[in-house]
Enzyme design. Structure first.
Site: not given
Length: 224
Positions: A90-92, A127
């Site tokens: 994940a990436d924020t 994401g």
């Protein structure tokens, strides 16, 4: 539903491609035991080449997932340990006025970010990429199978004084968090309201994640 598959999933090797203790805690709350293999992806994608912050976050998560999936498969072949069934990455990012805010580079950068967010609404995008390393993707005819998505939550900050911002930055909490705040910690005091998934702001949209995993299972792509 996802809940009915938790017992079976707990017997599979699931890898989290992130060193984030928050994401590990969220997955644990879903009843999942994960191995942590942090990604070393440089996160240097050209932001200007993406139509939205969500697409940028999803593509960054995809690179992380693919890198860790390859790393975990190679390690399993060398050591004989079980290959991962599922890799989650994940990436924020935080978006305001068209600018993407990731982790602050310095205390001064954190102060700048929080000053920008003060008294205003912004959007948080996470994401997520799911990789099934050993499964052939029916869309492309080869492995691994990859699915990615992104979620958005709107967050409204209270009006913050310079003294409040400096005091918060002095705690050190903002330094490893997108947008320079953690909603689940002391940074929650800064948040006036949210519209959307709270867990998305923490770094993992649990409802959407559970739905996507359930879809993989019911489509007979993920064995659980």
């Amino acid at each position: 539903m996802f809940i009915q598959h938790v017992a079976a999933l707990s017997k599979r090797r699931i890898v989290l491609a992130s060193a984030s203790p928050r994401r590990r805690e969220l997955l644990s709350g879903l009843g999942l035991t994960v191995d942590v293999i942090p990604s070393t992806f440089n996160e240097d994608l050209n932001k200007a080449s993406f139509a939205s912050a969500g697409e940028y976050a999803a593509e960054t998560a995809t690179h992380k997932a693919i890198e860790v999936s390859s790393k975990a498969l190679s390690a399993s072949q060398e050591t004989g340990e079980a290959a991962p069934t599922l890799v989650i990455a994940a990436d924020t990012v935080v978006e305001i006025d068209g600018e993407l805010l990731e982790k602050p580079a310095s205390k001064e950068d954190a102060i700048r970010m929080l000053s920008l967010l003060s008294g205003r609404k912004h959007r948080v995008f996470t994401g997520v990429a799911l990789v099934l390393p050993a499964v052939t993707d029916p869309l492309i005819g080869r492995s691994p199978l990859l699915r990615s998505f992104h979620e958005c939550t709107q967050v409204e900050f209270a009006q913050l004084s310079p003294a409040e911002i400096e005091a918060y930055v002095a705690t050190g909490e903002p330094m490893d968090k997108a947008g320079a705040y953690g909603i689940q910690g002391l940074g929650g005091c800064l948040v006036k309201a949210i519209n959307g998934c709270y867990f998305n702001v923490m770094g993992l949209p649990l409802n959407r994640l559970a739905s996507e995993i359930d879809h993989l299972i019911t489509s007979k792509l993920l064995d659980a």
